[in-house]
Design a protein around this motif. Structure first.
Motif, PDB file in Angstrom:
ATOM      1  N   GLY A  68      33.871 -15.023  65.526  1.00 16.20           N
ATOM      2  CA  GLY A  68      35.064 -14.361  65.013  1.00 16.20           C
ATOM      3  C   GLY A  68      36.328 -14.936  65.620  1.00 16.20           C
ATOM      4  N   THR A 168      43.095  -3.441  56.977  1.00 13.52           N
ATOM      5  CA  THR A 168      43.148  -3.423  58.448  1.00 13.52           C
ATOM      6  C   THR A 168      41.785  -3.027  59.026  1.00 13.52           C
ATOM      7  OG1 THR A 168      43.844  -1.103  58.613  1.00 13.52           O
ATOM      8  CG2 THR A 168      45.578  -2.756  58.346  1.00 13.52           C
ATOM      9  N   CYS A 169      40.868  -2.595  58.157  1.00  6.08           N
ATOM     10  CA  CYS A 169      39.530  -2.224  58.637  1.00  6.08           C
ATOM     11  C   CYS A 169      38.760  -3.467  59.080  1.00  6.08           C
ATOM     12  CB  CYS A 169      38.758  -1.499  57.534  1.00  6.08           C
ATOM     13  SG  CYS A 169      39.362   0.181  57.222  1.00  6.08           S
ATOM     14  N   LYS A 170      37.691  -3.238  59.811  1.00  8.89           N
ATOM     15  CA  LYS A 170      36.926  -4.356  60.375  1.00  8.89           C
ATOM     16  C   LYS A 170      35.903  -4.943  59.399  1.00  8.89           C
ATOM     17  CE  LYS A 170      37.072  -2.695  65.175  1.00  8.89           C
ATOM     18  NZ  LYS A 170      36.236  -2.228  66.316  1.00  8.89           N
ATOM     19  N   TYR A 171      35.312  -4.081  58.544  1.00  8.20           N
ATOM     20  CA  TYR A 171      34.141  -4.533  57.792  1.00  8.20           C
ATOM     21  C   TYR A 171      34.245  -4.226  56.301  1.00  8.20           C
ATOM     22  CZ  TYR A 171      32.358  -3.965  62.585  1.00  8.20           C
ATOM     23  OH  TYR A 171      32.192  -4.011  63.946  1.00  8.20           O
ATOM     24  N   ASP A 185      32.968  -9.526  57.967  1.00  5.96           N
ATOM     25  CA  ASP A 185      34.226  -9.240  58.646  1.00  5.96           C
ATOM     26  C   ASP A 185      35.375  -9.318  57.655  1.00  5.96           C
ATOM     27  OD1 ASP A 185      33.279 -12.092  58.788  1.00  5.96           O
ATOM     28  OD2 ASP A 185      35.396 -12.391  59.261  1.00  5.96           O
ATOM     29  N   ASN A 236      35.281   0.963  59.261  1.00  7.20           N
ATOM     30  CA  ASN A 236      35.421   0.495  60.644  1.00  7.20           C
ATOM     31  C   ASN A 236      34.146   0.703  61.449  1.00  7.20           C
ATOM     32  OD1 ASN A 236      38.070  -0.609  61.010  1.00  7.20           O
ATOM     33  ND2 ASN A 236      38.900   1.456  60.704  1.00  7.20           N
ATOM     34  N   TYR A 238      30.358  -0.261  62.164  1.00 13.16           N
ATOM     35  CA  TYR A 238      29.484  -1.427  61.966  1.00 13.16           C
ATOM     36  C   TYR A 238      28.351  -1.093  60.994  1.00 13.16           C
ATOM     37  CZ  TYR A 238      26.055  -5.068  63.001  1.00 13.16           C
ATOM     38  OH  TYR A 238      25.152  -6.088  62.888  1.00 13.16           O
TER      39      TYR A 238
END
Length: 311
Positions: A68, A168-171, A185, A236, A238
């Motif tokens: 990442g 803006t979220c991770k996943y 991602d 957000n 996982y």
């Protein structure tokens, strides 16, 4: 052996040999590539079989973080010409080709959930009406083969923008008609070469290649490119994945090249335009061969990579 597989093997070995000419790097590898070294690096004692699994999980988590950090959303995967397209394109899944799901086009309603403002389902005519683009890129399988194909669809970042996804979220996660699931991602979801694909080689996706739609990412290994997608969600938390939960690396990235100054869209892997130390780290990450840094030391890794990039 398939000539393309042999070519890939030759290229990987050539680059690896070049990277390992430095005696210091060979010593580093020697220290890292031992189970005892991994135990020291991760801080997990080797006293039972479960501890080995914990070490491997720690290595994989580090690899996700390292990939990442190294991933540059402005770098592009190489593109090719129609003459390079593999015919027939290989089929690959966790089942045989005759088991590929048959989806009724009239019943397709792409479901949206999670951190998305407009969660109304999409039918195929609505999806096909979106701006269409095509790419000819290489699909790289974790099993060691690769093949070039042509995929068409909407740039995924455009679709996420239309439905009001919280970028803006991770996943971003995907559920599929064949029971497969995976997640990626957000930077990769927003990459300019990531497509929500509806066509293959100019025709609607056949069942064996992922009808009604697949996510096509030349920046990821094949198992990260979900087929037969029926639901997309943003989160957000996982989400894991089918193969990832069985031990495959979650990030699953492939090597990218910086944009070429004359506008060429990408160039073959190993173009020699990245600092050698960063390239070495990337190889460590991609090969699941490093765990020198735990979470607390990742900041050190980030600073070191920034330093190399500036130099």
């Amino acid at each position: 052996m398939d000539p393309e597989i042999k070519n890939d093997e030759d290229a990987i070995l050539k680059e690896a040999n070049g990277l390992l000419k430095d005696p210091a790097k060979r010593r580093l590898l020697g220290n890292v590539l031992t189970l005892g070294g991994l135990s020291l690096a991760t801080g997990i004692a080797l006293n039972h079989y479960g501890s080995v699994k914990e070490i491997l999980k720690a290595v994989s988590r580090f690899n996700d973080g390292a990939q990442g950090v190294i991933f540059n959303p402005h770098n592009l995967a190489p593109t090719y010409t129609e003459a390079d397209i593999k015919q027939p394109f290989p089929f690959n899944a966790f089942y045989s080709v005759d088991k590929a799901p048959v989806v009724d086009p009239g019943s397709v309603r792409l479901q949206l959930s999670g951190k998305i403002a407009d969660r109304r389902p999409w039918d195929l005519p609505q999806l096909y009406a979106l701006p269409h683009t095509e790419q000819i890129t290489r699909h790289i399988c974790v099993e060691g083969w690769s093949a070039i194909g042509r995929w068409g669809g909407v740039v995924f970042s455009e679709f996420l923008k239309r439905v009001g996804a919280d970028t803006t979220c991770k996943y971003v996660g995907f559920k599929c008609a064949d029971g497969y699931f995976t997640s990626i991602d957000m930077p990769t979801a927003l990459h300019s070469q990531t497509l929500l694909a509806f066509t293959f080689d100019g025709q609607l996706l056949p069942a064996k290649y992922g009808f009604p739609m697949k996510l096509r990412m030349p920046t990821k290994l094949g198992y990260k490119n979900p087929k037969h997608i029926v639901e997309i969600f943003v989160t957000n938390v996982y989400p894991g994945g089918y193969w990832e939960d069985l031990g495959y690396n979650w990030f699953g990235g492939v090597e990218l090249s910086p944009p070429h100054p004359d506008g060429e869209r990408g160039r073959p892997c190993g173009g020699g335009l990245v600092p050698p130390e960063a390239a070495l780290l990337r190889h460590f990450a991609l090969l699941n061969a490093t765990s020198l840094f735990r979470n607390g030391e990742e900041r050190v890794l980030r600073r070191q990579i920034d330093k190399w990039c500036i130099q």
